[in-house]
Design a protein around this motif. Structure first.
Motif, PDB file in Angstrom:
ATOM      1  N   ALA A  43       0.836  -1.200   0.000  1.00 37.09           N
ATOM      2  CA  ALA A  43       0.000   0.000   0.000  1.00 37.09           C
ATOM      3  C   ALA A  43       0.871   1.249   0.000  1.00 37.09           C
ATOM      4  O   ALA A  43       0.570   2.238  -0.685  1.00 37.09           O
ATOM      5  CB  ALA A  43      -0.937  -0.013   1.201  1.00 37.09           C
ATOM      6  N   HIS A  44       1.956   1.221   0.764  1.00 37.68           N
ATOM      7  CA  HIS A  44       2.880   2.361   0.821  1.00 37.68           C
ATOM      8  C   HIS A  44       3.538   2.605  -0.537  1.00 37.68           C
ATOM      9  O   HIS A  44       3.596   3.745  -1.017  1.00 37.68           O
ATOM     10  CB  HIS A  44       3.934   2.085   1.884  1.00 37.68           C
ATOM     11  CG  HIS A  44       4.915   3.190   2.078  1.00 37.68           C
ATOM     12  ND1 HIS A  44       4.597   4.383   2.693  1.00 37.68           N
ATOM     13  CD2 HIS A  44       6.232   3.297   1.730  1.00 37.68           C
ATOM     14  CE1 HIS A  44       5.655   5.162   2.722  1.00 37.68           C
ATOM     15  NE2 HIS A  44       6.665   4.541   2.140  1.00 37.68           N
ATOM     16  N   LEU A  45       4.011   1.543  -1.171  1.00 39.26           N
ATOM     17  CA  LEU A  45       4.645   1.693  -2.483  1.00 39.26           C
ATOM     18  C   LEU A  45       3.630   2.125  -3.538  1.00 39.26           C
ATOM     19  O   LEU A  45       3.936   2.964  -4.401  1.00 39.26           O
ATOM     20  CB  LEU A  45       5.299   0.376  -2.895  1.00 39.26           C
ATOM     21  CG  LEU A  45       6.482  -0.095  -2.053  1.00 39.26           C
ATOM     22  CD1 LEU A  45       6.994  -1.442  -2.564  1.00 39.26           C
ATOM     23  CD2 LEU A  45       7.617   0.930  -2.046  1.00 39.26           C
ATOM     24  N   HIS A  46       2.428   1.569  -3.460  1.00 35.63           N
ATOM     25  CA  HIS A  46       1.398   1.878  -4.450  1.00 35.63           C
ATOM     26  C   HIS A  46       1.010   3.353  -4.390  1.00 35.63           C
ATOM     27  O   HIS A  46       0.944   4.037  -5.428  1.00 35.63           O
ATOM     28  CB  HIS A  46       0.187   0.986  -4.176  1.00 35.63           C
ATOM     29  CG  HIS A  46      -0.869   1.013  -5.228  1.00 35.63           C
ATOM     30  ND1 HIS A  46      -0.598   1.165  -6.572  1.00 35.63           N
ATOM     31  CD2 HIS A  46      -2.243   0.917  -5.129  1.00 35.63           C
ATOM     32  CE1 HIS A  46      -1.734   1.145  -7.269  1.00 35.63           C
ATOM     33  NE2 HIS A  46      -2.734   1.010  -6.409  1.00 35.63           N
ATOM     34  N   LEU A  47       0.799   3.875  -3.183  1.00 37.80           N
ATOM     35  CA  LEU A  47       0.450   5.283  -3.045  1.00 37.80           C
ATOM     36  C   LEU A  47       1.602   6.182  -3.499  1.00 37.80           C
ATOM     37  O   LEU A  47       1.394   7.180  -4.196  1.00 37.80           O
ATOM     38  CB  LEU A  47       0.076   5.597  -1.596  1.00 37.80           C
ATOM     39  CG  LEU A  47      -0.199   7.073  -1.270  1.00 37.80           C
ATOM     40  CD1 LEU A  47      -1.286   7.650  -2.170  1.00 37.80           C
ATOM     41  CD2 LEU A  47      -0.575   7.236   0.199  1.00 37.80           C
ATOM     42  N   GLY A  48       2.821   5.824  -3.124  1.00 36.71           N
ATOM     43  CA  GLY A  48       3.976   6.618  -3.547  1.00 36.71           C
ATOM     44  C   GLY A  48       4.119   6.648  -5.057  1.00 36.71           C
ATOM     45  O   GLY A  48       4.430   7.697  -5.650  1.00 36.71           O
TER      46      GLY A  48
END
Length: 268
Positions: A43-48
């Motif tokens: 989720a962190h990588l996807h949002l970034g």
């Protein structure tokens, strides 16, 4: 040549290959990085990745998103915010959404002038720096997943991008910790995954860091304590740098304690 978008894509593909056969239940396993689960990492990588893409194709939309996030009162914990932003996706559904977006990010940056200035949460940055940061984030947060699954990652020379970020943030490391920046950076001599020698800084035997490029990347991204590597660190400036190195933006972070960020035993 603007090679960083292809390097970002290759690093993302490598992480996807690690996860593509993982059952849904395993995505909720906590890693050794602040107990983040694999779901948290994705989720962190996807949002970034989405935010970086927006800075290129829809700057007003990115600025509105950033303002809305800052205006949230009380502030929502970042992990919860990322989960809500992803629509509550978890497991293989989240993996698929991340996998669908990151090639588009790579293609868009490949077609962008690498010197173009882009907005970000901190100072504006070049497109080259922005996609390099996405590569670094994917590599660094991916390390927690490789460690959890007991897999030793096989790096390629694309990690030179992370090495360069580590070198370029020598001064930032001291500044963010409110310490005076040393007048000279120690010399850094690293062996690339291919066996090539990468050298940075003026020749010095009194202030020097030598060893594997992978381990240097691990230290400057704080996925390993320098004591858990075989880096050869000579001199007080070099030693202090490696104890507090921080190649990423944001407030000062404390590197992991020795022995806390390690690879789990490989499954039988």
């Amino acid at each position: 040549m603007f090679e960083q978008p292809a390097d970002f894509l290759a690093e993302s593909d490598a992480l996807h290959a690690l996860l593509e056969r993982l059952p849904d239940a395993d995505f909720d396993r906590p890693t050794r990085f602040k107990q983040w689960t694999i779901n948290h990492v994705l989720a962190h990588l996807h949002l970034g990745n989405w935010a970086a893409l927006e800075t290129v194709i829809n700057e007003p939309g990115y600025l509105a998103f950033r303002a809305e996030r800052k205006a949230t009162v009380p502030p929502m914990p970042m992990r919860e915010f990322e989960k809500r932003w992803a629509g509550g996706l978890q497991g293989r559904a989240l993996l698929a959404a991340w996998r669908e977006l990151y090639p588009q990010v790579a293609r868009t940056f490949q077609a962008t002038d690498p010197k173009r200035r882009l907005k970000w949460a901190g100072p504006d940055m070049s497109a080259r720096s922005s996609i390099s940061a996405r590569l670094m984030e994917t590599w660094a947060h991916g390390q927690a997943v490789y460690d959890l699954l007991g897999v030793e990652r096989q790096d390629g020379d694309r990690i030179r991008n992370i090495v360069v970020l580590g070198i370029n943030t020598f001064g930032w490391t001291f500044t963010v910790h409110e310490q005076p920046v040393p007048e000279r950076m120690p010399q850094v001599r690293l062996t690339a995954p291919s066996g090539a020698l990468w050298t940075f800084g003026d020749a010095s035997e009194s202030e020097c860091i030598e060893g594997q490029a992978t381990e240097f990347c691990q230290v400057v991204t704080q996925v390993r304590n320098v004591a858990d590597t075989s880096l050869r660190v000579t001199g007080p400036v070099a030693s202090h740098w490696m104890r507090i190195a921080q190649a990423f933006a944001g407030p000062p972070e404390t590197p992991p304690a020795p022995g806390t960020r390690i690879r789990e035993p490989a499954p039988n």
